[in-house]
Write a protein that holds these residues in place. Structure first.
Motif, PDB file in Angstrom:
ATOM      1  N   ALA A   1       0.854  -1.182   0.000  1.00 54.52           N
ATOM      2  CA  ALA A   1       0.000   0.000   0.000  1.00 54.52           C
ATOM      3  C   ALA A   1       0.896   1.240   0.000  1.00 54.52           C
ATOM      4  O   ALA A   1       2.088   1.147   0.302  1.00 54.52           O
ATOM      5  N   PRO A   2       0.367   2.399  -0.327  1.00 53.20           N
ATOM      6  CA  PRO A   2       1.174   3.622  -0.202  1.00 53.20           C
ATOM      7  C   PRO A   2       1.710   3.768   1.219  1.00 53.20           C
ATOM      8  O   PRO A   2       1.060   3.373   2.193  1.00 53.20           O
ATOM      9  N   GLY A   3       2.895   4.336   1.350  1.00 53.40           N
ATOM     10  CA  GLY A   3       3.519   4.465   2.662  1.00 53.40           C
ATOM     11  C   GLY A   3       2.684   5.208   3.679  1.00 53.40           C
ATOM     12  O   GLY A   3       2.724   4.913   4.878  1.00 53.40           O
ATOM     13  N   SER A   4       1.900   6.172   3.231  1.00 53.06           N
ATOM     14  CA  SER A   4       1.042   6.938   4.141  1.00 53.06           C
ATOM     15  C   SER A   4      -0.303   6.276   4.379  1.00 53.06           C
ATOM     16  O   SER A   4      -1.085   6.741   5.211  1.00 53.06           O
ATOM     17  N   GLY A   5      -0.586   5.187   3.649  1.00 53.58           N
ATOM     18  CA  GLY A   5      -1.899   4.566   3.711  1.00 53.58           C
ATOM     19  C   GLY A   5      -2.710   4.934   2.486  1.00 53.58           C
ATOM     20  O   GLY A   5      -2.479   5.972   1.859  1.00 53.58           O
ATOM     21  N   ILE A   6      -3.685   4.093   2.148  1.00 56.13           N
ATOM     22  CA  ILE A   6      -4.501   4.391   0.975  1.00 56.13           C
ATOM     23  C   ILE A   6      -5.342   5.638   1.248  1.00 56.13           C
ATOM     24  O   ILE A   6      -5.736   5.912   2.391  1.00 56.13           O
ATOM     25  N   LEU A   7      -5.617   6.396   0.190  1.00 62.79           N
ATOM     26  CA  LEU A   7      -6.356   7.652   0.351  1.00 62.79           C
ATOM     27  C   LEU A   7      -7.732   7.421   0.946  1.00 62.79           C
ATOM     28  O   LEU A   7      -8.205   8.217   1.764  1.00 62.79           O
ATOM     29  N   GLU A   8      -8.391   6.330   0.574  1.00 60.99           N
ATOM     30  CA  GLU A   8      -9.729   6.047   1.111  1.00 60.99           C
ATOM     31  C   GLU A   8      -9.710   5.981   2.636  1.00 60.99           C
ATOM     32  O   GLU A   8     -10.603   6.509   3.305  1.00 60.99           O
ATOM     33  N   LEU A   9      -8.697   5.336   3.198  1.00 57.35           N
ATOM     34  CA  LEU A   9      -8.614   5.227   4.656  1.00 57.35           C
ATOM     35  C   LEU A   9      -8.214   6.559   5.279  1.00 57.35           C
ATOM     36  O   LEU A   9      -8.771   6.961   6.306  1.00 57.35           O
ATOM     37  N   ARG A  10      -7.254   7.254   4.673  1.00 52.95           N
ATOM     38  CA  ARG A  10      -6.863   8.552   5.233  1.00 52.95           C
ATOM     39  C   ARG A  10      -8.041   9.524   5.228  1.00 52.95           C
ATOM     40  O   ARG A  10      -8.235  10.287   6.183  1.00 52.95           O
ATOM     41  N   GLN A  11      -8.864   9.473   4.182  1.00 51.49           N
ATOM     42  CA  GLN A  11     -10.045  10.335   4.142  1.00 51.49           C
ATOM     43  C   GLN A  11     -11.052   9.922   5.208  1.00 51.49           C
ATOM     44  O   GLN A  11     -11.665  10.762   5.869  1.00 51.49           O
ATOM     45  N   ALA A  12     -11.211   8.618   5.402  1.00 49.57           N
ATOM     46  CA  ALA A  12     -12.137   8.128   6.430  1.00 49.57           C
ATOM     47  C   ALA A  12     -11.684   8.537   7.829  1.00 49.57           C
ATOM     48  O   ALA A  12     -12.505   8.874   8.692  1.00 49.57           O
ATOM     49  N   ILE A  13     -10.371   8.497   8.073  1.00 50.31           N
ATOM     50  CA  ILE A  13      -9.846   8.942   9.369  1.00 50.31           C
ATOM     51  C   ILE A  13     -10.124  10.429   9.567  1.00 50.31           C
ATOM     52  O   ILE A  13     -10.561  10.863  10.645  1.00 50.31           O
ATOM     53  N   SER A  14      -9.904  11.218   8.508  1.00 52.71           N
ATOM     54  CA  SER A  14     -10.188  12.650   8.568  1.00 52.71           C
ATOM     55  C   SER A  14     -11.665  12.895   8.861  1.00 52.71           C
ATOM     56  O   SER A  14     -12.022  13.715   9.723  1.00 52.71           O
ATOM     57  N   ASP A  15     -12.543  12.172   8.156  1.00 48.80           N
ATOM     58  CA  ASP A  15     -13.993  12.329   8.356  1.00 48.80           C
ATOM     59  C   ASP A  15     -14.396  11.922   9.774  1.00 48.80           C
ATOM     60  O   ASP A  15     -15.263  12.558  10.391  1.00 48.80           O
ATOM     61  N   HIS A  16     -13.787  10.865  10.287  1.00 48.49           N
ATOM     62  CA  HIS A  16     -14.066  10.397  11.645  1.00 48.49           C
ATOM     63  C   HIS A  16     -13.716  11.473  12.672  1.00 48.49           C
ATOM     64  O   HIS A  16     -14.498  11.751  13.598  1.00 48.49           O
ATOM     65  N   GLN A  17     -12.550  12.079  12.529  1.00 49.15           N
ATOM     66  CA  GLN A  17     -12.135  13.112  13.478  1.00 49.15           C
ATOM     67  C   GLN A  17     -13.067  14.328  13.421  1.00 49.15           C
ATOM     68  O   GLN A  17     -13.327  14.976  14.442  1.00 49.15           O
ATOM     69  N   LYS A  18     -13.563  14.618  12.235  1.00 45.81           N
ATOM     70  CA  LYS A  18     -14.505  15.733  12.090  1.00 45.81           C
ATOM     71  C   LYS A  18     -15.853  15.371  12.696  1.00 45.81           C
ATOM     72  O   LYS A  18     -16.460  16.167  13.428  1.00 45.81           O
ATOM     73  N   ARG A  19     -16.346  14.163  12.413  1.00 39.35           N
ATOM     74  CA  ARG A  19     -17.671  13.747  12.869  1.00 39.35           C
ATOM     75  C   ARG A  19     -17.754  13.669  14.383  1.00 39.35           C
ATOM     76  O   ARG A  19     -18.713  14.139  14.987  1.00 39.35           O
TER      77      ARG A  19
END
Length: 403
Positions: free
Chosen positions: A73-91
């Protein structure tokens, strides 16, 4: 701890892995689990659930494997998961996180913690944690050759002294490592303590590493991320994982969020550890983070039921319990009994009682072990019927303690 020690010696020393002769040993978890297996005891020592996470989330991982998500996977994580983490922190916390620059996916929360400590510590720097502490903290601090200072959490409230916190954090402190909700005590820190940590971090130019893997597992109180408080975000690396929130402990998918400069440093270290992992698990965790709020509250409610079954059973047997505010764990107090050395008791419980637990003193510096020698940690993240069976067996524990 001597600076002349090799890295493995510092790590083993910090994690209580050396035997009496100074040779490498095994963790208490390995020892107690082996005894539980030998005597077919109910293992309430290690903190892993005996139920599976949501079936629909597991199926996403299966489908991903079959469709070819098996390479890096990309070193930073797949974009789908990084976006989900961002959305989780916002929610949940109203935190605005840039998924491209302020998130990195790790091989479990432990790798994120290790990356943070390796990124920001130099030999001789000081790290302050609360004590008791998750055992990997001391091991990782030892690996960096930094100095580990502690602020004790004392029974029955496990709330730190503000004065002791102020004395511990000085101009030599580089990192304040805080675990909230707290393993192994089950406490949740007050906002006044969190505000004090933030103030001291600003005063002494420290970085806060916030291990919040039990963020959704609180009982009767709401989790408040230290990064969401005034002055917190710019100095805080927040770490969590899918293991505790979704009962996928073996997937080892964690993450760190925070300011770009801090996350960039973690990413730089992480690429020389695992680089990346879990390509099939990452899209599944992304979907899990978007589950309705009822999932998170329902899971916490089921844990409350388990905590109450175990706590009521111990109290009915005459063993005082410090009821948790969060996590998978509760603490039993055996100080009032004839045999109150929790390490000895934990070693004999699998055979004598048929239940395994972990002594609290293994989560502290050896010189402070006497302060916790009469406390046992039990995990209640088990099925109700398993806990009821354990409670039945634990009724004989007072007799064993008074022999």
């Amino acid at each position: 701890m001597s600076n002349s020690m090799t890295p493995w010696q510092r790590t083993a020393h910090g994690a209580n892995l050396l035997d009496a002769s100074g040779q490498p040993g095994v963790t208490i978890f390995e020892e107690i689990t082996a005894l539980a297996n030998k005597h077919e005891a109910i293992n309430l020592g290690q903190g892993f659930p005996d139920t599976e996470g949501p079936a629909e989330i597991r199926q996403i991982a299966v489908d991903a494997i079959l469709s070819g998500a098996n390479q890096y996977a990309p070193g930073s994580g797949i974009l789908e998961l990084r976006q989900a983490i961002s959305d989780h922190q916002k929610r949940f916390y109203s935190l605005d996180i840039d998924p491209n620059n302020e998130v990195v996916v790790s091989t479990g929360a432990t790798e994120a913690i290790a990356s943070a400590l390796l990124a920001f510590l130099e030999p001789g720097d000081e790290v302050v944690t609360f004590e008791p502490f998750y055992d990997s903290y001391a091991a990782m601090i030892g690996l960096t050759n930094a100095q580990h200072k502690v602020v004790q959490l004392k029974a029955p409230n496990f709330e730190p002294s503000v004065n002791e916190l102020r004395q511990a954090i000085t101009h030599n402190t580089r990192v304040i490592l805080i675990n909230n909700p707290h393993n192994p005590t089950g406490t949740v820190f007050s906002t006044s303590i969190l505000n004090e940590v933030i103030a001291l971090a600003h005063q002494h130019d420290c970085i806060i590493v916030a291990d919040e893997v039990y963020e959704h597992l609180t009982f009767g109180t709401k989790h408040v991320p230290i990064a969401s408080m005034p002055g917190g975000f710019e100095r805080t690396i927040t770490i969590s994982s899918a293991g505790k929130s979704f009962s996928f402990t073996g997937w080892k998918v964690g993450w760190a969020t925070g300011p770009q400069n801090l996350i960039t440093a973690i990413r730089t270290v992480k690429q020389f550890l695992t680089y990346s992992s879990g390509p099939a698990f990452q899209p599944a965790v992304a979907k899990a983070l978007n589950l309705p709020e009822s999932f998170f509250t329902g899971f916490a409610s089921s844990l409350v039921q388990g905590a109450n079954i175990l706590a009521d059973g111990l109290e009915n047997a005459g063993i005082p319990v410090i009821r948790p505010k969060g996590t998978y764990f509760l603490v039993a107090d055996i100080n009032g009994f004839k045999h109150n050395d929790a390490i000895e008791v934990a070693r004999m419980m699998p055979q004598e009682v048929g239940v395994a637990a972990i002594p609290m003193s293994v989560f502290v510096h050896p010189q402070n072990a006497s302060s916790y020698q009469g406390l046992l940690r039990f995990a209640f993240c088990k099925k109700p019927e398993v806990l009821r069976d354990a409670v039945g067996k634990l009724q004989q524990l007072p007799e064993v303690l008074n022999r």
